[in-house]
Design a protein around this motif. Structure first.
Motif, mmCIF file in Angstrom:
data_model
loop_
_atom_site.group_PDB
_atom_site.id
_atom_site.type_symbol
_atom_site.label_atom_id
_atom_site.label_comp_id
_atom_site.label_asym_id
_atom_site.label_seq_id
_atom_site.Cartn_x
_atom_site.Cartn_y
_atom_site.Cartn_z
ATOM 1 N N ASN A 3 -115.542 95.553 -22.151
ATOM 2 C CA ASN A 3 -115.980 94.875 -21.427
ATOM 3 C C ASN A 3 -114.469 93.866 -20.717
ATOM 4 N N THR A 5 -114.385 90.456 -18.322
ATOM 5 C CA THR A 5 -114.026 89.117 -16.892
ATOM 6 C C THR A 5 -113.545 89.374 -16.090
ATOM 7 N N ASP A 7 -113.455 87.662 -12.211
ATOM 8 C CA ASP A 7 -113.969 85.938 -11.527
ATOM 9 C C ASP A 7 -114.984 85.613 -12.132
ATOM 10 N N GLY A 8 -115.462 85.269 -13.256
ATOM 11 C CA GLY A 8 -117.207 85.313 -13.604
ATOM 12 C C GLY A 8 -117.706 86.082 -14.222
ATOM 13 N N LYS A 9 -117.476 87.795 -13.468
ATOM 14 C CA LYS A 9 -117.748 88.762 -13.181
ATOM 15 C C LYS A 9 -117.872 89.496 -14.141
ATOM 16 N N THR A 10 -119.334 89.569 -15.217
ATOM 17 C CA THR A 10 -118.676 90.210 -16.445
ATOM 18 C C THR A 10 -119.514 91.946 -16.076
ATOM 19 N N LEU A 11 -118.411 93.186 -16.919
ATOM 20 C CA LEU A 11 -118.597 94.603 -16.328
ATOM 21 C C LEU A 11 -117.871 95.248 -17.241
ATOM 22 N N ALA A 26 -116.032 97.502 -9.360
ATOM 23 C CA ALA A 26 -116.543 95.714 -9.147
ATOM 24 C C ALA A 26 -116.672 96.039 -8.217
ATOM 25 N N ILE A 28 -113.853 93.737 -6.698
ATOM 26 C CA ILE A 28 -112.979 92.641 -6.616
ATOM 27 C C ILE A 28 -111.447 92.831 -6.413
ATOM 28 N N ARG A 73 -108.921 86.251 -13.789
ATOM 29 C CA ARG A 73 -108.770 85.298 -12.585
ATOM 30 C C ARG A 73 -108.548 85.995 -11.328
#
Length: 632
Positions: A3, A5, A7-11, A26, A28, A73
């Motif tokens: 897991n 994260t 930029d605030g997106k957990t993938l 993702a 990004i 980030r």
């Protein structure tokens, strides 16, 4: 799976991926310059720096592996400040006059990265060093003033092509891209594959054919396949206003993985042959313009009821070859229906496969995992070059290479050992190698017949007796192919043969592999397509009472013909091709033909109607009616 994260997106991402790869999956975007998805991460430009929670400094996302619960980030003031600083330094090192650059305005990754950061000028004054432009190469221009030293070109030349022509000379601000030891590119060991052009992020390496003909935002892109040989490379054809602008390798293509050779990238760009634009019929000793119906009726009157021969190009799609076979083999019962290659690269293998009732060859991808390679009676630096790239690039991993060829071979310099047997002794060479591998009697006798010292045979056997050997063979007769199969069994190896042109295997499956022997034939029909007729074909057809040619271009052959039918070239037609390893692929039309020019398949279908032969379109079923050398 881990897991992460970003930029605030957990993938959830596969363990072993880099931060950059995980971000891309993702959706990004992280800007890069030195990175390329098909090359080993390098970490040179530092444009992809990101913040990682717990790390004191910014980290290069292209080389940083992800780990569980990592927090990244990519869009912070600190990251943007670093990107601007990196870009400022890059612009200051060379002379980037964007308004005058061929790739300016959307195709330059450096310029795009600067605009993304809101940069409109140089924060640092450039050094204004002047580097000479190298325009010595027939296809490529090297402009060191625009180079950012990302080394993409150097890495693709080594990692994917295995040629190692390009390198960096000097250090620091004086670093410069060179070919070999500073030779002009046109005099270097460059093989003109153009991979360096395709990966260059700026205008440092450009191809002279497509310069200023349209940027990526101004062209149409068609995903298709190259038909220059039987490898079947995936390519992207870029066109503008129905004109060819550029050809690039398709990085997602299953067979070639993006790399293509000179014949796939540059040769089609320099094709200036005169087109056949209308049907032609010979009247009073001269070819005159005619209608399609008139031309087809003349051909029909000559081929029905007489002794007719038919020859087709192996560059034609499977649909056209299938229709061709149905007309002349099944319908008109011609005793000579073959191709321009006359089965040179397929006849022996096809005979063995048919006798065995099953395939015996492997996929081309076997070369990527090879522990040793035997290149037997073929030169992969001249023909089927992408297969040669696969061989050359694994050599750096310690893979052994043995070459068997009685002539000078381009792979000789890369080989651990190059055997030079007597001409015509191919079967004896294989017998000697098999005996050496199995440590049985007869090594010395077979080696003597082949004219090779027994010590060399034993040395070659030692190089090949390793895990996952691959035997790649070229021209061979039936007995030699059988002997190679026995050698493969002894080595626990796999076999591959490159065959010939784009649809050589297809032609073989349709039984179009006889030698051209004209004897009392009153008419000959040649479905030439866009192939350039060879001199030996012209000699074979000299004196034929009636000659009809289906061709894209004016040539010596059309000049001898009694009827000429205008057909599309490879860029102007859809169709299917079977690669050397049995992969069935579809080619797509990239350019619209002139009015009145038909595809080879349609032209042959119309001919079938004219001669009263019923044809079907089930080319794939017919393809599999004969045992093939490889799984289809």
């Amino acid at each position: 799976m881990v897991n992460v994260t970003i930029d605030g997106k957990t993938l959830e991402a596969q363990e072993g991926l880099t931060v950059l790869q995980a971000a891309r999956q993702a959706g990004i975007e992280i800007p890069t310059l030195c990175d390329h998805p098909n090359l080993t991460p390098y970490g040179g430009c530092r444009l992809c720096l990101v913040e990682v929670e717990g790390a004191r400094t910014l980290q290069p996302s292209c080389t940083l592996p992800i780990n569980n619960n990592m927090v990244v980030r990519t869009d912070t003031p600190r990251v943007h400040e670093a990107r601007k600083f990196v870009l400022s330094l890059i612009f200051s090192e060379r002379n980037h006059f964007c308004p005058y650059c061929q790739v300016s305005g959307g195709d330059c990754e450096l310029q795009n990265a600067a605009y993304a950061e809101g940069m409109t000028h140089w924060p640092l004054q450039p050094n204004w060093n002047s580097y000479p432009v190298d325009a010595s190469h027939p296809f490529i221009i090297l402009e060191n003033n625009r180079c950012i030293l990302c080394r993409r070109c150097v890495r693709v030349c080594g990692e994917l092509v295995g040629n190692y022509t390009l390198g960096i000379e000097e250090r620091g601000a004086r670093s410069i891209l060179v070919a070999d030891l500073g030779l002009p590119l046109g005099s270097s060991s460059c093989i003109s594959c153009g991979s360096c052009v395709q990966v260059c992020p700026t205008g440092a390496i450009i191809d002279r054919w497509s310069a200023y003909h349209g940027r990526e935002t101004q062209v149409d892109t068609t995903q298709t396949i190259c038909v220059s040989c039987s490898v079947g490379c995936g390519i992207n054809v870029l066109t503008r206003d129905n004109n060819l602008v550029r050809i690039e390798g398709n990085w997602d293509a299953e067979i070639n993985g993006g790399v293509i050779c000179e014949f796939g990238r540059f040769t089609p760009m320099d094709d200036h042959r005169e087109r056949v634009l209308t049907p032609l019929v010979r009247k009073d000793g001269a070819l005159k313009a005619a209608t399609w119906d008139e031309a087809l009726n003349v051909i029909a009157s000559k081929v029905k009821g007489g002794k007719v021969a038919a020859i087709a190009s192996t560059r034609l799609p499977a649909e056209a070859l299938h229709t061709f076979k149905q007309i002349f083999t099944d319908g008109l019962k011609s005793d000579l229906v073959t191709t321009t290659e006359e089965g040179a690269g397929t006849t022996a293998g096809a005979a063995v496969a048919e006798a065995n009732g099953k395939p015996f060859e492997a996929k081309l991808s076997a070369l990527e995992e090879a522990g040793a390679v035997l290149a037997f009676n073929l030169d992969l630096t001249k023909d089927h070059q992408v297969a040669g790239f696969f061989v050359k690039r694994v050599l750096a991993q310690g893979v052994n290479l043995v070459v068997v060829d009685n002539t000078v071979n381009g792979l000789d310099t890369f080989a651990n050992l190059a055997l030079k047997p007597k001409k015509g002794s191919e079967k004896d060479v294989v017998a000697a190698l098999t005996a050496a591998v199995t440590k049985s009697k007869g090594v010395a006798e077979a080696a003597a017949k082949a004219g090779i010292p027994v010590e060399q045979v034993e040395e070659a056997a030692a190089y090949l007796a390793i895990e996952k050997p691959v035997l790649v063979y070229g021209k061979a007769d039936v007995e030699t192919v059988k002997a190679l199969i026995e050698l493969a069994k002894a080595l626990k190896a796999v076999i591959i043969s490159p065959k010939g042109s784009a649809n050589s295997l297809t032609a073989s499956q349709y039984g179009l592999d006889k030698p051209v022997v004209l004897s009392g034939h009153q008419a000959v029909f040649v479905a030439l397509g866009d192939e350039e007729p060879a001199q030996h074909l012209l000699k074979q057809l000299a004196g034929v009472p009636f000659l009809a040619v289906q061709s894209s271009y004016i040539s010596q052959l059309t000049g001898k013909a009694d009827v000429v039918l205008p057909v599309t070239n490879w860029l102007e037609q859809d169709g299917h091709y079977v690669s050397l390893d049995g992969t069935i692929q579809e080619a797509h039309k990239a350019i619209n033909p002139e009015e009145g020019i038909l595809t080879s398949t349609v032209a042959l279908t119309n001919l079938a109607n004219a001669v009263g032969v019923k044809v079907d379109q089930d080319w794939k079923k017919a393809l599999k009616q004969r045992a093939a050398v490889v799984e289809l």
